[in-house]
Design an enzyme around this catalytic site. Structure first.
Site, PDB file in Angstrom:
ATOM      1  N   ASP A 197       0.755  -1.105  -0.012  1.00 13.36           N
ATOM      2  CA  ASP A 197      -0.011  -0.170   0.100  1.00 13.36           C
ATOM      3  C   ASP A 197       0.833   1.217  -0.026  1.00 13.36           C
ATOM      4  OD1 ASP A 197      -2.707   0.803   0.380  1.00 13.36           O
ATOM      5  OD2 ASP A 197      -1.963   1.914   2.271  1.00 13.36           O
ATOM      6  N   ASP A 314     -10.240   1.200  -5.334  1.00 14.19           N
ATOM      7  CA  ASP A 314     -10.244   2.567  -5.178  1.00 14.19           C
ATOM      8  C   ASP A 314     -10.681   3.474  -6.347  1.00 14.19           C
ATOM      9  OD1 ASP A 314      -8.999   2.229  -2.575  1.00 14.19           O
ATOM     10  OD2 ASP A 314      -7.025   2.581  -3.689  1.00 14.19           O
TER      11      ASP A 314
HETATM   12  O1  TEU Z   1      -4.680   3.956  -1.480  1.00 14.70           O
HETATM   13  C1  TEU Z   1      -4.001   5.147  -1.512  1.00 14.70           C
HETATM   14  C2  TEU Z   1      -4.394   6.147  -2.101  1.00 14.70           C
HETATM   15  O2  TEU Z   1      -3.556   7.353  -2.356  1.00 14.70           O
HETATM   16  C3  TEU Z   1      -5.938   6.345  -2.519  1.00 14.70           C
HETATM   17  O3  TEU Z   1      -6.786   5.971  -1.498  1.00 14.70           O
HETATM   18  C4  TEU Z   1      -6.215   7.501  -2.834  1.00 14.70           C
HETATM   19  O4  TEU Z   1      -6.361   8.597  -1.742  1.00 14.70           O
HETATM   20  C5  TEU Z   1      -7.827   7.520  -3.410  1.00 14.70           C
HETATM   21  O5  TEU Z   1      -8.004   6.395  -3.932  1.00 14.70           O
HETATM   22  C6  TEU Z   1      -7.774   8.792  -4.488  1.00 14.70           C
HETATM   23  O6  TEU Z   1      -8.384   9.554  -4.246  1.00 14.70           O
HETATM   24  C7  TEU Z   1      -4.486   3.041  -0.632  1.00 14.70           C
HETATM   25  C8  TEU Z   1      -5.437   1.941  -0.767  1.00 14.70           C
HETATM   26  O7  TEU Z   1      -5.547   1.319  -1.860  1.00 14.70           O
HETATM   27  C9  TEU Z   1      -6.874   2.718  -0.145  1.00 14.70           C
HETATM   28  O8  TEU Z   1      -7.885   1.912  -0.236  1.00 14.70           O
HETATM   29  C10 TEU Z   1      -6.497   3.033   1.332  1.00 14.70           C
HETATM   30  O9  TEU Z   1      -7.607   3.822   1.654  1.00 14.70           O
HETATM   31  C11 TEU Z   1      -5.313   3.950   1.456  1.00 14.70           C
HETATM   32  O10 TEU Z   1      -4.130   3.492   0.705  1.00 14.70           O
HETATM   33  C12 TEU Z   1      -4.965   4.124   2.953  1.00 14.70           C
HETATM   34  O11 TEU Z   1      -4.474   3.004   3.303  1.00 14.70           O
END
Ligand code: TEU
Length: 557
Positions: A197, A314
């Site tokens: 992540d 996401d």
């Molecule tokens: O995602 C990172 C991330 O930058 C995205 O969540 C981004 O903020 C968003 O999708 C775009 O607006 C990772 C994971 O995939 C996500 O599910 C988590 O929420 C995030 O990290 C925090 O761990």
């Protein structure tokens, strides 16, 4: 010669466990639910499952807020279930890839509880603290401020995602050692690899105001590789929203000191207004999308490795975002699959993508995601109208990809016997796995074919990449060559028929040419001969993948 690693010929399937299959009627998907559908995944032909987090978590960010890295959350099952999943998947030739959330923990993790109760605790320095902060120290990735006042200790704590996800202090070697131990412990259970992540955030330096690409980032990744990714067959893929193709090359250098590959997101930034955030919608710049793919393909060819994806947990559904999810839903879903799976790299399929699942038409009350809830609060305060809020959320919210997997046409799509944790996409009565199994022209069958082709046709893994018809506003066309054969992918990204999409000067006709897969029913066009090789027209959202064996002697020998 070095043997090709397994993941270069693999197709990986992402399971978002909460929305995949519920075995106990509590409305939330779980590990026994995944196990129950392994045969489906084996039939699809995938090589590995990337499992979104199932660790203990208070679930404010659906498991990306971890309170015990070595425990399974009871919501998803037990450690026994996890080990059974690894074993049962292994029996079917499927590896399990776990999600590693190393940038932050939950604020309910025992480390944080200790850190905030005592400045002398060895865990205090696992997190990042300040005694005072300035106004310019915000905002974070989910639209909130970056320092949170923690009254128990009388200090501010640094976080980049939600307040419930304090950042871990990677500058502390004791923390890093602890994380590496944990990773080795998981790898020893027989995992196939890890998805990391927000890997580009690990080198953050709050004192310099640096979140991504911090000064020690690559040092940390190389150390982690040495200390934690000790088994040479482990596949590692880092999520890196900030990565350029040049940076992706560094992360995935085949000399092998960092990662197998990263997820780059340039192709997800071409339908937002310049300078705006993801909620500022703009029409897709299609020519820029093609150039972006070409740039990534060419920069990494032979010098790094690409990941290929349209979707994850996401992102909204690709057929709703890049295709036509109305009249041409199936055709455009297949076209997107062909366009992506013809390229060089490791393809990732997100659950339901192989069925052509679409975004649901949610109303404001349906959105559950922490990011969507923060967006609503903040943009309402900024004066956005209810209509504008809804339009932006429907197009971009992460909830779009998190509706329950559509297994069949029965109540709740066969996802749960209970009350689902989130509203289903209403089209499950038509769009579901049961109705596509055994249907040769289904989206599902197209994915199965593409996965099989990747195993059978070496040029898909090994060939170079050349973008054709670069300026064309409707056609995405490219050629792959490996010295022995040539592959052409031709996709009409429009609702119109396009005549003479490609000329013989770019793709000379040849008897050996054969059609490998298309987005229209097989009976709709000849499988070989001149018309198959050089189509006179492409129907709306028609895609074709063609293969030619070289007549000339192999020059590479
Ligand atoms: O995602 C990172 C991330 O930058 C995205 O969540 C981004 O903020 C968003 O999708 C775009 O607006 C990772 C994971 O995939 C996500 O599910 C988590 O929420 C995030 O990290 C925090 O761990």
């Amino acid at each position: 010669m070095k043997e090709t690693p397994w993941w270069k010929r693999a197709v990986i399937y992402q399971v978002y466990p909460r929305s995949f299959a519920d075995s106990n009627g509590d409305g939330v998907g779980d590990l026994p639910g995944v196990i129950a559908h392994l045969d489906y995944l084996q039939t699809l032909g995938i090589d590995a499952i990337w499992l979104s987090p199932v660790y203990c978590s208070p679930q404010y960010d659906n498991g990306y807020d971890i309170s015990d890295y070595r425990g399974i959350d009871p919501l998803f099952g037990t450690m026994e279930d996890m080990e059974r999943l690894i074993a049962e998947a292994g029996r079917r030739g499927i590896r399990i890839v776990m999600d590693l959330v190393l940038n932050h923990s939950s604020d309910e993790h025992p480390w944080f509880l200790s850190a905030k109760s005592d400045r002398e605790s060895p865990y205090h320095d696992y997190y990042i603290w300040r005694d005072a902060v300035q106004a310019e120290d915000g905002p974070d990735s989910f639209g909130r401020a970056s320092w949170k006042w923690v009254p128990e200790i009388g200090q501010y704590c640094y976080y980049q995602f939600s307040e419930k996800q304090p950042d871990l202090n990677w500058a502390n070697p004791a923390l890093r050692r602890e994380l590496y131990d944990m990773i080795r412990w998981w790898a020893d259970k027989g995992l196939g690899g890890f998805r990391l992540d927000v890997v580009d955030h690990l080198g953050k330096d709050p004192e310099l105001g640096v979140k991504v690409k911090g000064p020690r980032l690559h040092e940390f990744i190389r150390e982690m590789r040495r200390e934690a990714f000790v088994r040479p067959d482990l596949m590692t893929v880092g999520e890196a929203w900030s990565a350029t193709p040049e940076e992706a090359k560094r992360y995935s250098d085949p000399a092998g000191s960092e990662l197998s590959m990263v997820f780059g997101f340039d192709h997800m930034k071409l339908d937002q207004a310049p300078g705006g955030d993801k909620w500022s919608l703009a029409p897709l710049d299609f020519v820029a999308l093609k150039r972006s793919f070409a740039h990534w393909q060419q920069t990494l060819y032979g010098r790094g490795w690409n990941s290929l994806f349209w979707e994850n947990h996401d992102l909204p559904r690709s057929v709703s975002r890049f295709g036509n999810d109305g009249r041409y839903r199936a055709e455009s879903a297949k076209l997107l699959a062909i366009a992506l799976h013809g390229m060089c790299g490791t393809p990732f399929i997100y659950q339901g993508e192989e069925l052509g699942m679409t975004d649901p038409d949610y109303v404001l009350e349906d959105f559950r995601d922490i990011e969507a809830c923060n967006m609503l609060r903040d943009h309402r305060a900024q004066g956005w109208s209810e209509e504008r809020l809804l339009t932006a959320l429907r197009a971009r919210a992460r909830d779009n990809g998190r509706t329950p997997m559509q297994w069949n046409a029965t109540v709740n799509a066969g996802f749960t016997d209970g009350e689902p944790w989130v509203r289903l996409c209403p089209n499950y009565t038509e769009v579901n796995a049961a109705s596509q199994l055994g249907q040769p022209d289904s989206v599902l069958a197209c994915y199965r074919t593409l996965i099989r082709l990747r195993k059978e046709i070496p040029v898909l893994t090994d060939g170079d990449f050349e973008l054709l018809l670069e300026e064309d506003a409707r056609i995405f066309a490219y050629r792959r060559r490996d010295g022995r054969s040539e592959l052409l992918v031709l996709c009409n990204f429009s609702d119109e028929t396009v005549t003479n999409p490609i000329g013989p000067e770019l793709w000379p006709g040849d008897k050996s040419c054969r059609l490998l897969v298309s987005s229209y029913p097989e009976a709709a066009h000849p499988a070989s001969g001149p018309e198959a090789c050089l189509p006179q027209y492409l129907r709306p959202w028609e895609a074709r993948m063609l293969l030619k064996q070289n007549q000339e002697p192999d020059r590479k020998k």
